[in-house]
Write a protein that holds these residues in place. Sequence first.
Motif, short mmCIF file in Angstrom:
data_model
loop_
_atom_site.label_atom_id
_atom_site.label_comp_id
_atom_site.label_asym_id
_atom_site.label_seq_id
_atom_site.Cartn_x
_atom_site.Cartn_y
_atom_site.Cartn_z
N GLY A 98 41.71 4.07 154.67
CA GLY A 98 41.25 5.40 155.07
C GLY A 98 40.08 5.44 156.03
N VAL A 99 39.48 4.29 156.35
CA VAL A 99 38.36 4.28 157.30
C VAL A 99 38.62 3.22 158.37
CG1 VAL A 99 35.87 4.09 157.62
CG2 VAL A 99 36.77 4.94 155.44
N GLY A 100 38.66 3.64 159.62
CA GLY A 100 38.85 2.72 160.73
C GLY A 100 37.54 2.46 161.46
N VAL A 101 37.58 1.54 162.41
CA VAL A 101 36.41 1.19 163.23
C VAL A 101 36.87 1.02 164.67
CG1 VAL A 101 34.49 -0.40 163.59
CG2 VAL A 101 35.39 -0.05 161.28
N VAL A 102 36.25 1.77 165.59
CA VAL A 102 36.54 1.63 167.02
C VAL A 102 35.21 1.56 167.76
CG1 VAL A 102 37.67 2.57 169.05
CG2 VAL A 102 38.67 2.96 166.79
N THR A 142 33.31 -4.54 166.13
CA THR A 142 34.35 -3.91 165.31
C THR A 142 34.67 -4.79 164.10
OG1 THR A 142 35.37 -2.64 167.10
CG2 THR A 142 36.79 -3.25 165.27
N GLY A 143 34.83 -6.08 164.34
CA GLY A 143 35.19 -6.98 163.24
C GLY A 143 34.12 -7.08 162.18
N GLN A 144 32.88 -7.26 162.58
CA GLN A 144 31.81 -7.42 161.60
C GLN A 144 31.55 -6.14 160.82
OE1 GLN A 144 30.55 -10.04 160.49
NE2 GLN A 144 30.08 -11.58 162.03
N GLY A 156 39.86 -0.98 166.65
CA GLY A 156 40.06 -1.45 168.00
C GLY A 156 38.76 -1.55 168.75
N VAL A 157 38.87 -1.93 170.02
CA VAL A 157 37.70 -2.04 170.90
C VAL A 157 38.12 -1.61 172.29
CG1 VAL A 157 38.17 -4.48 171.33
CG2 VAL A 157 35.88 -3.56 171.75
N ARG A 177 43.64 12.36 164.05
CA ARG A 177 44.75 13.29 164.20
C ARG A 177 46.05 12.74 163.62
NH1 ARG A 177 44.09 16.00 170.27
NH2 ARG A 177 42.60 17.62 169.62
N LYS A 178 46.13 11.41 163.53
CA LYS A 178 47.32 10.79 162.95
C LYS A 178 47.21 10.63 161.43
CE LYS A 178 48.53 8.14 167.09
NZ LYS A 178 48.66 6.77 167.69
N GLY A 179 46.08 11.08 160.86
CA GLY A 179 45.99 11.08 159.41
C GLY A 179 44.91 10.22 158.80
N CYS A 180 44.17 9.47 159.60
CA CYS A 180 43.08 8.65 159.06
C CYS A 180 41.89 9.57 158.75
CB CYS A 180 42.67 7.58 160.06
SG CYS A 180 41.47 6.39 159.44
N PRO A 181 41.36 9.56 157.52
CA PRO A 181 40.28 10.50 157.18
C PRO A 181 38.99 10.29 157.95
CG PRO A 181 41.32 9.60 155.20
CD PRO A 181 41.83 8.80 156.35
N ALA A 182 38.63 9.04 158.24
CA ALA A 182 37.33 8.77 158.87
C ALA A 182 37.42 7.53 159.75
CB ALA A 182 36.26 8.57 157.80
N VAL A 183 36.65 7.54 160.85
CA VAL A 183 36.57 6.39 161.74
C VAL A 183 35.11 6.21 162.16
CG1 VAL A 183 37.31 5.36 163.92
CG2 VAL A 183 38.91 6.79 162.62
N VAL A 184 34.62 4.99 162.01
CA VAL A 184 33.31 4.62 162.53
C VAL A 184 33.50 4.30 164.01
CG1 VAL A 184 31.43 2.95 162.39
CG2 VAL A 184 32.58 3.72 160.31
#
Length: 403
Positions: A98-102, A142-144, A156-157, A177-184
């Motif tokens: 539920g949490v991504g990182v870009v 992004t990885g760390q 992603g980066v 918009r595709k459904g992920c609740p949160a992105v850092v």
Amino acid sequence: MTATVVTGLGITAPNGLGTEDYWKAALTGTSGLDTVTRFDVSSYPSTVGGEVPGYVAEDHIPSRLLPQTDHMTRLALTATDWAIADAGLDPEALPEYGVGVVTSASGGAVEFGQRELQNLWSQGKEYVSAYQSFAWFYAVNTGQISIRHKMRGPSGVLLTEQAGGLDALGQARRHIRKGCPAVVAGGVDAMLCPWGWVPQIASGLLSTDPDPATAYSPLSTTAQGYVPGEGGAILITEDADSARARGAAQIYGEIAGYAATLDAAPGSGRPKGLRRAAENALKDAGLTPADVDVVFADASGVPALDAEEAETLIALFGPGGVPVTAPKSLTGRLLAGGASLDVATALLSLRDGVVPPTTVTGTPLPGLDLVVDAPRESAPRTALVLARGHGGFNAALVLRAPH
């Protein structure tokens, strides 16, 4: 369509370590530019930069991470910690994915890479850190971040230099918009070492003025090139409904519109793409130029590029048609960290109803209502942030104050 909002900010900048310290400096016109001390610049034609002050990695980063991280990544991890705390976000309370990182990047962790290559050349392969295999990599932030906080959502980066901070936030909005609740999302960069310095000098765009007070004067008659800096901002972006459902501590604003363009090859005769990026971002937000209360400019500091941006703004808004500001005059251009810091600054501007000033030593370019000398209390509700990256990248982001 679901709205994407920003609920947390984490800032590491040359004129402030932490959001409120930075914001105070931006409003008071406190500069973070000075002669670079991170390495010996005495033999280089450009000597002024923006260094993050008072940062002690051991105070912010676990000891196990210190050997495997560059200064850039440490700043990014610290900014992320602060942004998560500011948002009151508990990643473990959200779905597993539920949490991504870009994040955005320019050349990766060049200081770490330079040190290990020097070890290779001077001492041999046995003295090269095993962490060199990934610590220099442009996707390392992004990885760390994702590993440290167990964030397994879409990540992603973006490698579009100064435009990258806006592109990362635009990509974060797509994931939400595709459904992920949160992105850092956002960017932090640190290129103040010989390996990062020389390519910028080779571009011919750096200021060679040794006086920190006059070296970088964007959008003015005394512009003579840009000054690099380190740092940036990490933002917590969320689905608006999800943020309200979890009781987010605050909502700084909505990412209402975004667009990016790429300039044609030099000599093609085709127009530059900055204006089209701005128009498309406004269209994406369902707004017109008349709805914009303030523009946070790219503000290259290179006379020809500043003239192009001024022409774009006048064409969009008319002469003096909208207040324009460039708080990066106090920090330098932070490469992959610059645009996300501008977005964080714009959100603070919407929060407090005030436009921070631009510091210039000459006269603002004709036709621009450049906010200079002191903050302007104009209660802005909508901000347009512009960014251009070396190589022809253009991006524009529209921010709207919460309802």
